[in-house]
Design a protein around this motif. Sequence first.
Motif, PDB file in Angstrom:
ATOM      1  N   TYR A  47       0.814  -1.218   0.000  1.00 48.36           N
ATOM      2  CA  TYR A  47       0.000   0.000   0.000  1.00 48.36           C
ATOM      3  C   TYR A  47       0.854   1.277   0.000  1.00 48.36           C
ATOM      4  O   TYR A  47       0.386   2.347   0.385  1.00 48.36           O
ATOM      5  N   GLY A  48       2.094   1.146  -0.443  1.00 47.96           N
ATOM      6  CA  GLY A  48       2.973   2.308  -0.474  1.00 47.96           C
ATOM      7  C   GLY A  48       3.602   2.597   0.859  1.00 47.96           C
ATOM      8  O   GLY A  48       4.050   3.722   1.116  1.00 47.96           O
ATOM      9  N   GLN A  49       3.692   1.602   1.743  1.00 45.03           N
ATOM     10  CA  GLN A  49       4.249   1.786   3.070  1.00 45.03           C
ATOM     11  C   GLN A  49       5.752   2.064   3.019  1.00 45.03           C
ATOM     12  O   GLN A  49       6.463   1.534   2.170  1.00 45.03           O
ATOM     13  N   ARG A  50       6.209   2.924   3.929  1.00 37.39           N
ATOM     14  CA  ARG A  50       7.646   3.224   4.020  1.00 37.39           C
ATOM     15  C   ARG A  50       8.436   1.969   4.361  1.00 37.39           C
ATOM     16  O   ARG A  50       9.579   1.813   3.932  1.00 37.39           O
ATOM     17  N   HIS A  51       7.849   1.107   5.134  1.00 41.27           N
ATOM     18  CA  HIS A  51       8.527  -0.120   5.552  1.00 41.27           C
ATOM     19  C   HIS A  51       8.173  -1.289   4.629  1.00 41.27           C
ATOM     20  O   HIS A  51       7.879  -2.396   5.080  1.00 41.27           O
ATOM     21  N   ALA A  52       8.231  -1.049   3.323  1.00 41.62           N
ATOM     22  CA  ALA A  52       7.931  -2.108   2.359  1.00 41.62           C
ATOM     23  C   ALA A  52       8.913  -3.268   2.450  1.00 41.62           C
ATOM     24  O   ALA A  52       8.661  -4.338   1.895  1.00 41.62           O
ATOM     25  N   VAL A  53      10.016  -3.067   3.180  1.00 48.78           N
ATOM     26  CA  VAL A  53      10.972  -4.153   3.390  1.00 48.78           C
ATOM     27  C   VAL A  53      10.301  -5.340   4.067  1.00 48.78           C
ATOM     28  O   VAL A  53      10.759  -6.486   3.923  1.00 48.78           O
ATOM     29  N   GLU A  54       9.196  -5.099   4.781  1.00 47.92           N
ATOM     30  CA  GLU A  54       8.488  -6.198   5.429  1.00 47.92           C
ATOM     31  C   GLU A  54       7.988  -7.208   4.403  1.00 47.92           C
ATOM     32  O   GLU A  54       7.934  -8.416   4.686  1.00 47.92           O
ATOM     33  N   LEU A  55       7.623  -6.723   3.211  1.00 48.67           N
ATOM     34  CA  LEU A  55       7.118  -7.620   2.171  1.00 48.67           C
ATOM     35  C   LEU A  55       8.220  -8.533   1.641  1.00 48.67           C
ATOM     36  O   LEU A  55       7.955  -9.674   1.252  1.00 48.67           O
ATOM     37  N   GLU A  56       9.455  -8.038   1.644  1.00 46.43           N
ATOM     38  CA  GLU A  56      10.569  -8.834   1.146  1.00 46.43           C
ATOM     39  C   GLU A  56      10.868 -10.023   2.054  1.00 46.43           C
ATOM     40  O   GLU A  56      11.350 -11.068   1.589  1.00 46.43           O
ATOM     41  N   GLY A  57      10.589  -9.871   3.331  1.00 46.67           N
ATOM     42  CA  GLY A  57      10.884 -10.945   4.275  1.00 46.67           C
ATOM     43  C   GLY A  57       9.813 -12.018   4.350  1.00 46.67           C
ATOM     44  O   GLY A  57      10.061 -13.107   4.891  1.00 46.67           O
TER      45      GLY A  57
END
Length: 246
Positions: A47-57
């Motif tokens: 959703y355009g979150q700043r912490h999109a790194v969460e999706l990578e994990g």
Amino acid sequence: MNIPSLPPPVTRDKNALVLFSGGQDSTTCLAWALTHYNHVETVGFSYGQRHAVELEGRPRILEKLRQFSEKWNRRLGADHIVDLSLISHLSETAMTTEMEIRVMENGLPNTFVPGRNLMFLTAAAMLAYRRDLNTLVGGMCETDFSGYPDCRDDAVKALQVALNIGMDTRLALLTPLMWKNKKETWQMAFDLGGQKLIELIVSETHTCYIGEHNRLHEWGYGCGKCPACLLRKRGFMEYQSEKKPI
């Protein structure tokens, strides 16, 4: 307001769709669902979150959870990613825009994304309908949280009623962490998967609002200063201090 929960649907199979972000709470909820349901699928939201790194994990966490036991591996089904980028266009917040995290005039932190959890649950309900899944599991909590109105039990129960009326279903919305603080969430993870799950949550999950995933602390990755990091750190320290020796 006290809206009664609908009873879980009576079906031949116990199945669930877990709202799985790749964070501490959703990973704990996923372990809980794998313990209690015969078939479990997962859904994450971009959703355009700043912490999109969460999706990578997320893929790494899912693969490692499969290795916990043959039962969990057998029960863990398909993973889904849903694009809800319109959220970042509808609301400018510190969760979706590079800005300083602060408390707003209404008393809420500017990391609050209005309607985000309501949209998550609605999109998940649509997916569950198509996938013939009868339970949604989310990590919403109103014990240790940042004051977000859509994390409250009343909000989730009200949405459950609306979704079931509007979709003519018997969908259950379950929130295993609703009345747990962060210390109890760490303890729940240990009870579900032992020290192995604690170590996975520390080393793989992401909670930090600003997306800092380069600094690993004893409680996990993060800046150590944002509200999400402070809650996670405090809960871990309390859990560690009260942990009973084996």
